[in-house]
Design a protein around this motif. Structure first.
Motif, PDB file in Angstrom:
ATOM      1  N   GLU B  57       1.201  -0.821   0.292  1.00  0.00           N
ATOM      2  CA  GLU B  57       0.118   0.056  -0.163  1.00  0.00           C
ATOM      3  C   GLU B  57       1.144   0.984  -0.310  1.00  0.00           C
ATOM      4  O   GLU B  57       1.833   1.585   0.932  1.00  0.00           O
ATOM      5  CB  GLU B  57      -0.744   0.228   1.413  1.00  0.00           C
ATOM      6  N   TYR B  59       0.194   5.426   0.723  1.00  0.00           N
ATOM      7  CA  TYR B  59      -0.503   6.779   0.428  1.00  0.00           C
ATOM      8  C   TYR B  59       0.153   7.827   1.084  1.00  0.00           C
ATOM      9  O   TYR B  59       1.695   8.216   1.332  1.00  0.00           O
ATOM     10  CB  TYR B  59      -0.872   6.484   2.499  1.00  0.00           C
ATOM     11  N   ARG B  60       0.239   8.946   0.331  1.00  0.00           N
ATOM     12  CA  ARG B  60       0.478  10.011   0.212  1.00  0.00           C
ATOM     13  C   ARG B  60       0.070  11.156   1.378  1.00  0.00           C
ATOM     14  O   ARG B  60      -0.938  11.371   1.515  1.00  0.00           O
ATOM     15  CB  ARG B  60      -0.600  10.694  -1.585  1.00  0.00           C
ATOM     16  N   LEU B  61       1.199  11.536   1.375  1.00  0.00           N
ATOM     17  CA  LEU B  61       0.792  13.090   2.403  1.00  0.00           C
ATOM     18  C   LEU B  61       1.709  13.986   2.042  1.00  0.00           C
ATOM     19  O   LEU B  61       2.435  14.640   2.277  1.00  0.00           O
ATOM     20  CB  LEU B  61       1.448  12.560   4.179  1.00  0.00           C
ATOM     21  N   ASN B  63       1.254  17.019   2.258  1.00  0.00           N
ATOM     22  CA  ASN B  63       1.470  18.170   3.580  1.00  0.00           C
ATOM     23  C   ASN B  63       3.348  17.776   4.112  1.00  0.00           C
ATOM     24  O   ASN B  63       3.989  19.567   4.913  1.00  0.00           O
ATOM     25  CB  ASN B  63       0.756  18.332   4.899  1.00  0.00           C
ATOM     26  N   LEU B  64       3.550  16.932   4.108  1.00  0.00           N
ATOM     27  CA  LEU B  64       4.778  16.210   5.421  1.00  0.00           C
ATOM     28  C   LEU B  64       5.373  15.830   3.605  1.00  0.00           C
ATOM     29  O   LEU B  64       7.313  15.272   3.751  1.00  0.00           O
ATOM     30  CB  LEU B  64       4.880  15.172   5.280  1.00  0.00           C
ATOM     31  N   LEU B  65       5.035  16.320   2.079  1.00  0.00           N
ATOM     32  CA  LEU B  65       6.485  15.448   1.454  1.00  0.00           C
ATOM     33  C   LEU B  65       6.207  14.191   1.299  1.00  0.00           C
ATOM     34  O   LEU B  65       8.080  14.170   1.310  1.00  0.00           O
ATOM     35  CB  LEU B  65       7.538  16.226   1.036  1.00  0.00           C
ATOM     36  N   LYS B  68       4.006   6.824   2.480  1.00  0.00           N
ATOM     37  CA  LYS B  68       3.609   6.081   3.721  1.00  0.00           C
ATOM     38  C   LYS B  68       4.013   5.146   2.393  1.00  0.00           C
ATOM     39  O   LYS B  68       2.594   4.651   1.951  1.00  0.00           O
ATOM     40  CB  LYS B  68       2.370   5.997   4.619  1.00  0.00           C
TER      41      LYS B  68
END
Lengths: 457, 112
Positions: B57, B59-61, B63-65, B68
């Motif tokens: 999997e 996951y995009r963040l 806000n944190l560039l 995951k």
């Protein structure tokens, strides 16, 4: 605005408390939140307890508090620790004895009710399947091999213990971040359904729960790690949390390491699954809305995390006996170091076959070549290594085979390939444990939580 | 051009039961956009085919560039039953940094 400062204690059983001193002396903290329990530390503590009924707690808590308490008491600092492990009362007894020997006074609380192993049948009787959270497997497959089963409790009993006047709170299994969230909610008076503020508190707890990993330790990178200053004197992270939920993460002046956008985001995502739904007993956190504003000088402001209602279930992690591991290691120098390791592994396999020793699984690794990177090791220099160690492991249900496995290796020194060196003794068999995460209705666990505060004088 | 992730990003890995997880962090926003496009679950799964039973999997963040990445079934059943030297999967992040992606030559970290 009202605020509270929390300092990180240990990040695992066996971590160093030396950097905690600076947080107390110069960091202005009111609380130290100390995490002694990794996912499977309870398995170690269970083995201790099998040998001695009064054991089963993290043994580092007593020497740590003996060392830090005079300083902490002078600065009005309280401790929250999950060092109670499987025996929080035993931990308090040991600590109270040590404090009395010194003539010290303290109010020590224990939080219990996380251990559910003895209640497994009752839980089954009340309709809990206890199926494996990830695979859906039936608990019956491991039921008679379970060695511990503990629920992750939340921050509320910790806050209640503090409200009852505790100076030191000893818990068993609680969510790691609850060690910080408990004192935060107690001090700032947040409501237990103020999901966004609880989410901010959870972020703070998560940033503090692995000690130096938030302040530049284990900074996973190529090259950049070497620019983190003075790891020898690393400062553990400190959080100043404000009433409105915002927080500043920093460390004590004059300490090494670094608090920055980079070091904090590495820790923020550490051991998180879905970052948009990070589940804790107290709130479900979305990390996708928060901001980490690096203000320079080892200060980062945290704001904007959002929270959703806490789940109706608690996570329970159980461990079960899963066979024995035998280990053998032998090293060779150039020339042909890797090839000699390969040949040695073949000889060992032949010995196993001759003895009729079955192994359900075997693993062959070459230390100095691929024992950490495995399939991602660069093969370019494999045949011209200066030196190489063979590490061979087997998994077997027969303890005697696991014990005997390591004894197969010394013989190679005189009768195997040449230039063997660096023999470090025979490794004992190691018990292997499988891990069984499952979910249980909160309402079936929380009524058994008990908080007991005792004044030691 | 082909670029090793170690040149443009940093990463840390950890474990939960039989799951290894990696945080992958771009040093700057242009690089984050490239990572978000190139570091897909399929490519990561192919990179870790030798150890990860899957699925993977990502996951995009924004806000944190950061991305995951979760590798399910990658730890031989979990740290306490694994036969591996790195039973906790702490070096899996380093293995990820060895992955190569297609990236423009003018990314900030690649400057001459």
């Amino acid at each position: 605005m009202k605020s509270v400062r929390i300092g990180a204690g240990l990040g695992f059983y066996g971590d160093s408390w030396r950097p905690v001193r600076a947080s107390i002396e110069r960091g202005g903290v009111r609380y130290i939140a100390s995490d002694h329990l990794a996912e499977l530390t309870l398995a170690i503590l269970q083995k201790d307890r099998q040998k001695e009924q009064s054991a089963g707690f993290a043994r580092d808590a007593v020497p740590m508090l003996l060392d830090l308490w005079p300083l902490a008491a002078r600065h009005g600092v309280k401790f929250v620790l999950n060092a109670g492990g499987l025996n929080p009362e035993g931990a308090r007894e040991a600590l109270a004895r040590a404090f009395r020997d010194q003539g010290w006074r303290a109010c020590i609380a224990v939080v219990t009710g996380d251990s559910v192993l003895q209640r497994f049948e009752a839980l089954r009787g009340r309709g809990e399947a206890l199926a494996h959270m990830d695979t859906g497997a039936d608990i019956a497959t491991v039921r008679d091999r379970l060695v511990f089963a503990n629920a992750y409790l939340g921050a509320r009993p910790i806050a209640e213990a503090l409200a009852q006047g505790a100076d030191i709170v000893l818990t068993g299994r609680v969510a790691d971040a609850a060690l910080s969230l408990g004192p935060i909610v107690h001090e700032l008076g947040w409501r237990w359904d103020d999901w966004d503020r609880l989410a901010q508190g959870l972020v703070v707890g998560h940033l503090l729960e692995c000690s130096g990993q938030a302040s530049g330790g284990n900074f996973g990178s190529a090259g950049e790690w070497a620019r983190i200053p003075d790891l020898l004197h690393i400062g553990y992270p400190i959080a100043e949390v404000f009433e409105d939920g915002t927080a500043v993460i920093t460390k004590a002046p004059g300490t090494g390491g670094r608090i920055s956008f980079d070091t904090l985001r590495q820790q923020l995502l550490y051991e998180v699954h879905d970052p948009h739904a990070y589940v804790s007993p107290d709130v479900v956190l979305d990390m996708g809305t928060l901001r980490l504003d690096d203000e320079g000088d080892d200060r980062v402001r945290v704001a904007g995390a959002t929270g959703a209602r806490r789940p109706d279930t608690l996570k329970v992690v159980a461990g079960y006996h899963d066979g024995w591991m035998g280990t053998g290691v032998i090293g060779f120098s150039w020339p042909d170091a890797h090839a000699k390791c390969v040949r040695s592994a073949e000889i060992i396999k032949g010995l196993m076959a001759e003895r009729g020793w079955p192994a359900e699984d075997a693993n062959i690794e070459f230390i100095g070549y691929d024992s950490l990177l495995g399939a991602h090791a660069d093969p370019a220099h494999r045949d011209d290594l200066n030196e190489c160690f063979l590490r061979m492991t087997v998994r077997t249900s027969d303890r005697r085979i696991a014990e005997g496995f390591g004894r197969l290796f010394p013989w190679l020194g005189l009768s195997g390939p040449p230039y063997a060196g660096g023999f470090h003794g025979i490794e004992r068999a190691k018990e292997l444990l499988g891990i069984w995460p499952t979910l249980v209705e909160r309402a079936l666990i929380e009524p058994d939580i008990e908080i007991d505060v005792e004044a030691v004088a | 051009m082909k670029v090793g992730l170690w040149r443009i990003a940093h990463a840390r890995s950890g474990d939960k039961a039989d799951r290894a997880d990696i945080g992958l962090f771009a040093y700057d926003a242009p690089t984050y956009r490239v990572l978000a496009r190139e570091v897909t679950a399929e490519r990561v799964a192919a990179h870790f085919a030798a150890i990860c039973a899957g699925p993977v999997e990502v996951y995009r963040l924004d806000n944190l560039l950061a991305l995951k990445i979760v590798l399910n079934g990658a730890l031989e059943g979990g740290a306490a039953r694994s036969l591996r030297m790195d039973n906790l999967g702490k070096t899996i992040a380093a293995a990820l940094l060895r992955m190569e992606i297609e990236a423009p030559a003018d990314l900030p970290r690649l400057g001459a």
